[in-house]
Motif scaffolding. Sequence first.
Motif, PDB file in Angstrom:
ATOM      1  N   VAL A 189       0.860  -1.183   0.000  1.00  0.00           N
ATOM      2  CA  VAL A 189       0.000   0.000   0.000  1.00  0.00           C
ATOM      3  C   VAL A 189       0.897   1.235   0.000  1.00  0.00           C
ATOM      4  CG1 VAL A 189      -1.781   1.293   1.232  1.00  0.00           C
ATOM      5  CG2 VAL A 189      -1.810  -1.211   1.265  1.00  0.00           C
ATOM      6  N   PRO A 190       0.726   2.159  -0.941  1.00  0.00           N
ATOM      7  CA  PRO A 190       1.576   3.353  -0.937  1.00  0.00           C
ATOM      8  C   PRO A 190       1.537   4.055   0.421  1.00  0.00           C
ATOM      9  CG  PRO A 190       0.273   3.252  -2.947  1.00  0.00           C
ATOM     10  CD  PRO A 190      -0.246   2.172  -2.048  1.00  0.00           C
ATOM     11  N   GLY A 191       2.690   4.552   0.839  1.00  0.00           N
ATOM     12  CA  GLY A 191       2.747   5.218   2.131  1.00  0.00           C
ATOM     13  C   GLY A 191       3.915   6.167   2.237  1.00  0.00           C
ATOM     14  N   VAL A 192       3.809   7.079   3.196  1.00  0.00           N
ATOM     15  CA  VAL A 192       4.886   8.015   3.515  1.00  0.00           C
ATOM     16  C   VAL A 192       5.005   8.064   5.031  1.00  0.00           C
ATOM     17  CG1 VAL A 192       4.644   9.422   1.429  1.00  0.00           C
ATOM     18  CG2 VAL A 192       3.300   9.993   3.460  1.00  0.00           C
ATOM     19  N   PHE A 193       6.200   8.419   5.522  1.00  0.00           N
ATOM     20  CA  PHE A 193       6.392   8.466   6.973  1.00  0.00           C
ATOM     21  C   PHE A 193       7.430   9.500   7.350  1.00  0.00           C
ATOM     22  CE2 PHE A 193       9.694   5.565   5.569  1.00  0.00           C
ATOM     23  CZ  PHE A 193      10.770   5.830   6.405  1.00  0.00           C
TER      24      PHE A 193
END
Length: 321
Positions: free
Chosen positions: A109-113
């Motif tokens: 699942v595309p994600g950023v952090f």
Amino acid sequence: MSKPSSVAAAALGVAAAAGLGAFAWGSLVERNWFRVRHEVLPVLDPGARPITVLHIADLHLAPWQQRKMDWVRELARLEPDLVVNTGDNLGHTDAYDALEYAFEPFAGVPGVFVNGSNDYYGPHFKNPMRYFTAPSPAGKAAVHLDTARLEGHFTDQLGWLSLNNTARAMSIKGSRIEFFGTNDAHRNWDRLGDLPGAIETVRENVDWADGRSGVDTLSIGVTHAPYQRVLDSFVNNGADVIFAGHTHGGQVRVPGLPALVTNCDIPRDQAQGLSLWHNARQTAYLNVSAGLGTSIYAPVRFACRPEAVVVTLTAGDIGYS
């Protein structure tokens, strides 16, 4: 002469019982009474398909917190198009396996952090009364955590992008999105002066797969601690939406009132929820999550349930007030 003292003693007894009851509720019930808050933001181009964003903040995970792990795993059933993780994932020096288990369903699942300080240092006891006078200070003898393992899991196993003092871009369901973020401003690890150059580099090098011209790009700012200097910088750099955590929503609140403490300089009435952040005649939506955890040394919440947030980005004209 004994009657007034008896009344006072009874009142003290009632107050003590109420206090113990509130603590029992906050530590045994509400701390584990997880909820999903839903918000809708009309920020996409007309005709764009909705994008479901799952905002996860302040997990503070310990290896024995099986209920929390299982609840996070169940969030995958919401089928998010994007995960935004605003840091403070680790709550114990031996929580790596637990964290990897909790986030396993989000692989691909595309994600950023971005990171919070608790992704670098283990927890330690702090006097809770100090939060009423100033943001919490850095620990003097904190244990260093394996941040490289945490970040490696996010980037290599889950496929998420780090936004620690940098910018990235991706296309989701036909919408172009640029992201920029900071490392933990609570520790003064934010490098706001680097953002304009990072954003410009992304804009010069991004290769949008759809090849369409005249399509607006949505700008999203991501930070752990919502200090005003960071929010102002994000707005100045064109953010349409900002995601943050860190505050725990105040963690212990008086029902119906703003947060008593924020552990940063954000106004208390914006320490949790969706609001607008204004600066220099520009405005962005600001979503601050109350987060899902607490320090293992302060395991209580009151009138401030732990939360994940689902933000649905939809098409429509933005109207600020």
